[in-house]
Design a protein around this motif. Structure first.
Motif, PDB file in Angstrom:
ATOM      1  N   CYS A   1       0.814   7.712   3.737  1.00 26.29           N
ATOM      2  CA  CYS A   1       2.036   6.991   4.100  1.00 26.29           C
ATOM      3  C   CYS A   1       2.534   7.280   5.508  1.00 26.29           C
ATOM      4  CB  CYS A   1       3.118   7.277   3.077  1.00 26.29           C
ATOM      5  SG  CYS A   1       2.706   6.628   1.448  1.00 26.29           S
ATOM      6  N   GLY A   2       2.434   8.514   5.970  1.00 26.37           N
ATOM      7  CA  GLY A   2       2.936   8.853   7.300  1.00 26.37           C
ATOM      8  C   GLY A   2       2.307   8.024   8.408  1.00 26.37           C
ATOM      9  N   PRO A   3       0.979   7.981   8.485  1.00 23.99           N
ATOM     10  CA  PRO A   3       0.363   7.159   9.533  1.00 23.99           C
ATOM     11  C   PRO A   3       0.693   5.676   9.405  1.00 23.99           C
ATOM     12  CG  PRO A   3      -1.225   8.725   8.663  1.00 23.99           C
ATOM     13  CD  PRO A   3       0.003   8.813   7.796  1.00 23.99           C
ATOM     14  N   ILE A   4       0.856   5.203   8.167  1.00 21.67           N
ATOM     15  CA  ILE A   4       1.198   3.789   7.986  1.00 21.67           C
ATOM     16  C   ILE A   4       2.593   3.529   8.545  1.00 21.67           C
ATOM     17  CG2 ILE A   4       1.642   1.968   6.307  1.00 21.67           C
ATOM     18  CD1 ILE A   4      -0.471   3.285   4.515  1.00 21.67           C
ATOM     19  N   PHE A   5       3.544   4.416   8.237  1.00 20.90           N
ATOM     20  CA  PHE A   5       4.889   4.250   8.767  1.00 20.90           C
ATOM     21  C   PHE A   5       4.892   4.238  10.289  1.00 20.90           C
ATOM     22  CE2 PHE A   5       6.865   5.937   4.727  1.00 20.90           C
ATOM     23  CZ  PHE A   5       7.436   4.732   4.399  1.00 20.90           C
ATOM     24  N   LEU A   6       4.118   5.104  10.874  1.00 19.47           N
ATOM     25  CA  LEU A   6       4.086   5.193  12.331  1.00 19.47           C
ATOM     26  C   LEU A   6       3.451   3.952  12.950  1.00 19.47           C
ATOM     27  CD1 LEU A   6       5.043   7.227  14.376  1.00 19.47           C
ATOM     28  CD2 LEU A   6       2.768   8.205  14.418  1.00 19.47           C
ATOM     29  N   ALA A   7       2.507   3.357  12.246  1.00 19.55           N
ATOM     30  CA  ALA A   7       1.765   2.231  12.797  1.00 19.55           C
ATOM     31  C   ALA A   7       2.334   0.867  12.435  1.00 19.55           C
ATOM     32  CB  ALA A   7       0.312   2.292  12.326  1.00 19.55           C
ATOM     33  N   VAL A   8       3.237   0.791  11.475  1.00 20.49           N
ATOM     34  CA  VAL A   8       3.754  -0.506  11.034  1.00 20.49           C
ATOM     35  C   VAL A   8       4.300  -1.273  12.229  1.00 20.49           C
ATOM     36  CG1 VAL A   8       5.774  -1.501   9.877  1.00 20.49           C
ATOM     37  CG2 VAL A   8       4.191  -0.092   8.618  1.00 20.49           C
ATOM     38  N   GLY A   9       3.919  -2.541  12.281  1.00 20.08           N
ATOM     39  CA  GLY A   9       4.425  -3.403  13.330  1.00 20.08           C
ATOM     40  C   GLY A   9       3.517  -3.525  14.523  1.00 20.08           C
ATOM     41  N   PHE A  10       2.324  -2.933  14.481  1.00 25.94           N
ATOM     42  CA  PHE A  10       1.433  -2.981  15.625  1.00 25.94           C
ATOM     43  C   PHE A  10       0.159  -3.722  15.304  1.00 25.94           C
ATOM     44  CE2 PHE A  10       3.745   0.998  15.833  1.00 25.94           C
ATOM     45  CZ  PHE A  10       4.489   0.715  16.948  1.00 25.94           C
TER      46      PHE A  10
ATOM     47  N   TRP B   1       0.829  -1.207   0.000  1.00 30.00           N
ATOM     48  CA  TRP B   1       0.000   0.000   0.000  1.00 30.00           C
ATOM     49  C   TRP B   1       0.861   1.253   0.000  1.00 30.00           C
ATOM     50  CZ3 TRP B   1      -4.906  -0.329  -1.253  1.00 30.00           C
ATOM     51  CH2 TRP B   1      -5.525  -1.580  -1.121  1.00 30.00           C
ATOM     52  N   ILE B   2       1.960   1.219   0.746  1.00 27.00           N
ATOM     53  CA  ILE B   2       2.886   2.351   0.733  1.00 27.00           C
ATOM     54  C   ILE B   2       3.475   2.508  -0.665  1.00 27.00           C
ATOM     55  CG2 ILE B   2       5.118   3.176   1.574  1.00 27.00           C
ATOM     56  CD1 ILE B   2       4.396   1.925   4.296  1.00 27.00           C
ATOM     57  N   ALA B   3       3.906   1.408  -1.250  1.00 27.73           N
ATOM     58  CA  ALA B   3       4.494   1.468  -2.598  1.00 27.73           C
ATOM     59  C   ALA B   3       3.484   1.993  -3.623  1.00 27.73           C
ATOM     60  CB  ALA B   3       4.994   0.084  -3.012  1.00 27.73           C
ATOM     61  N   GLY B   4       2.245   1.563  -3.515  1.00 29.21           N
ATOM     62  CA  GLY B   4       1.213   2.053  -4.434  1.00 29.21           C
ATOM     63  C   GLY B   4       0.966   3.540  -4.274  1.00 29.21           C
ATOM     64  N   SER B   5       0.880   3.992  -3.038  1.00 27.57           N
ATOM     65  CA  SER B   5       0.650   5.414  -2.778  1.00 27.57           C
ATOM     66  C   SER B   5       1.824   6.259  -3.241  1.00 27.57           C
ATOM     67  CB  SER B   5       0.398   5.656  -1.286  1.00 27.57           C
ATOM     68  OG  SER B   5      -0.862   5.188  -0.933  1.00 27.57           O
ATOM     69  N   VAL B   6       3.027   5.818  -2.926  1.00 29.45           N
ATOM     70  CA  VAL B   6       4.212   6.561  -3.331  1.00 29.45           C
ATOM     71  C   VAL B   6       4.323   6.588  -4.855  1.00 29.45           C
ATOM     72  CG1 VAL B   6       6.734   6.506  -3.265  1.00 29.45           C
ATOM     73  CG2 VAL B   6       5.439   6.252  -1.179  1.00 29.45           C
ATOM     74  N   SER B   7       3.922   5.511  -5.514  1.00 26.31           N
ATOM     75  CA  SER B   7       3.940   5.487  -6.979  1.00 26.31           C
ATOM     76  C   SER B   7       3.007   6.544  -7.558  1.00 26.31           C
ATOM     77  CB  SER B   7       3.546   4.100  -7.497  1.00 26.31           C
ATOM     78  OG  SER B   7       4.492   3.148  -7.091  1.00 26.31           O
ATOM     79  N   LEU B   8       1.817   6.678  -6.980  1.00 27.41           N
ATOM     80  CA  LEU B   8       0.898   7.737  -7.425  1.00 27.41           C
ATOM     81  C   LEU B   8       1.553   9.104  -7.286  1.00 27.41           C
ATOM     82  CD1 LEU B   8      -2.594   6.886  -5.877  1.00 27.41           C
ATOM     83  CD2 LEU B   8      -1.964   6.898  -8.275  1.00 27.41           C
ATOM     84  N   SER B   9       2.155   9.327  -6.149  1.00 25.86           N
ATOM     85  CA  SER B   9       2.803  10.598  -5.878  1.00 25.86           C
ATOM     86  C   SER B   9       3.936  10.853  -6.872  1.00 25.86           C
ATOM     87  CB  SER B   9       3.329  10.594  -4.440  1.00 25.86           C
ATOM     88  OG  SER B   9       3.600  11.878  -4.002  1.00 25.86           O
ATOM     89  N   CYS B  10       4.753   9.850  -7.140  1.00 26.99           N
ATOM     90  CA  CYS B  10       5.862  10.003  -8.091  1.00 26.99           C
ATOM     91  C   CYS B  10       5.348  10.326  -9.492  1.00 26.99           C
ATOM     92  CB  CYS B  10       6.717   8.735  -8.124  1.00 26.99           C
ATOM     93  SG  CYS B  10       7.755   8.518  -6.674  1.00 26.99           S
ATOM     94  N   ILE B  11       4.290   9.677  -9.909  1.00 26.54           N
ATOM     95  CA  ILE B  11       3.697   9.966 -11.225  1.00 26.54           C
ATOM     96  C   ILE B  11       3.257  11.424 -11.282  1.00 26.54           C
ATOM     97  CG2 ILE B  11       1.720   9.487 -12.726  1.00 26.54           C
ATOM     98  CD1 ILE B  11       1.989   6.523 -11.759  1.00 26.54           C
ATOM     99  N   GLY B  12       2.636  11.907 -10.226  1.00 26.30           N
ATOM    100  CA  GLY B  12       2.206  13.302 -10.174  1.00 26.30           C
ATOM    101  C   GLY B  12       3.379  14.267 -10.276  1.00 26.30           C
ATOM    102  N   TYR B  13       4.484  13.968  -9.587  1.00 24.83           N
ATOM    103  CA  TYR B  13       5.655  14.846  -9.649  1.00 24.83           C
ATOM    104  C   TYR B  13       6.294  14.825 -11.028  1.00 24.83           C
ATOM    105  CZ  TYR B  13       5.188  15.073  -4.623  1.00 24.83           C
ATOM    106  OH  TYR B  13       4.701  15.256  -3.366  1.00 24.83           O
ATOM    107  N   ILE B  14       6.336  13.665 -11.652  1.00 25.85           N
ATOM    108  CA  ILE B  14       6.880  13.575 -13.007  1.00 25.85           C
ATOM    109  C   ILE B  14       6.034  14.424 -13.961  1.00 25.85           C
ATOM    110  CG2 ILE B  14       7.233  12.015 -14.966  1.00 25.85           C
ATOM    111  CD1 ILE B  14       8.060   9.874 -12.836  1.00 25.85           C
TER     112      ILE B  14
END
Length: 185
Positions: A96-105, A58-71
């Protein structure tokens, strides 16, 4: 990850205003749809993370959307296309921020640990390594506080002379998201 989020949060009205001849009020009103779409995407990502227990995808998918937008922002000169890119950039960065903070719980001791691409991340979240609960609360606040430095970096990445495409700022955000995508796994 907070450079893209803070950059968009601080500068979206400015970016939108440079895409046309809008008053400040019109520019602010045109920022509402990207926020609505980003909110809907964030809810979908949270639900997907909960159901699949695979945050990395899910992080990779979201970041991919963001990268496409920046390109798109870096390469296009069409104002309508650039406005569409704001939807992608913000929607990709916000969850992505909340996911990073919550990963592992796990939300319950009876649930299996969260995994990222079949790798056990149960002990990799910043809060997981802090005990007891008061230390976890302080750790969460510290991670969030340090993440706010993204706004300091973003402030100097979006200079008026680089409007309306803001190539230096969007390149920095593209690199930041690409780093998250590459290193997040």
């Amino acid at each position: 990850m907070n450079i893209p989020v803070q950059g968009t949060g601080l500068f979206l009205p400015t970016i939108v205003k440079t895409l046309g001849t809008y008053s400040s009020v019109e520019a602010n009103l045109r920022t509402v749809p990207p926020y609505v779409v980003a909110t809907a995407w964030s809810i979908a990502v949270a639900y997907g993370c909960f159901k699949t227990r695979k945050h990395g995808y899910w992080i990779a998918g979201s970041v991919s959307l963001s990268c496409i937008g920046y390109i798109i922002f870096i390469t296009s000169r069409n104002n309508k296309v650039l406005y569409g890119a704001t939807f992608l950039t913000y929607s990709g960065a916000v969850p992505c921020g909340p996911i990073f903070l919550a990963v592992g719980f796990p939300s319950s001791p009876s649930l299996p640990p969260h995994t990222c691409a079949d790798t056990d991340l149960h002990s990799s979240g910043p809060r997981t390594n802090a005990a007891p609960e008061t230390a976890r609360a302080v750790t969460t606040a510290m991670v969030t506080g340090f993440a706010s430095y993204g706004s300091v970096v973003a402030t100097w990445a979006y200079l008026a002379k680089t409007a309306p495409r803001y190539v230096p700022g969007n390149t920095l955000r593209l690199e930041s998201d690409a780093d998250v995508g590459c290193c997040g796994k």
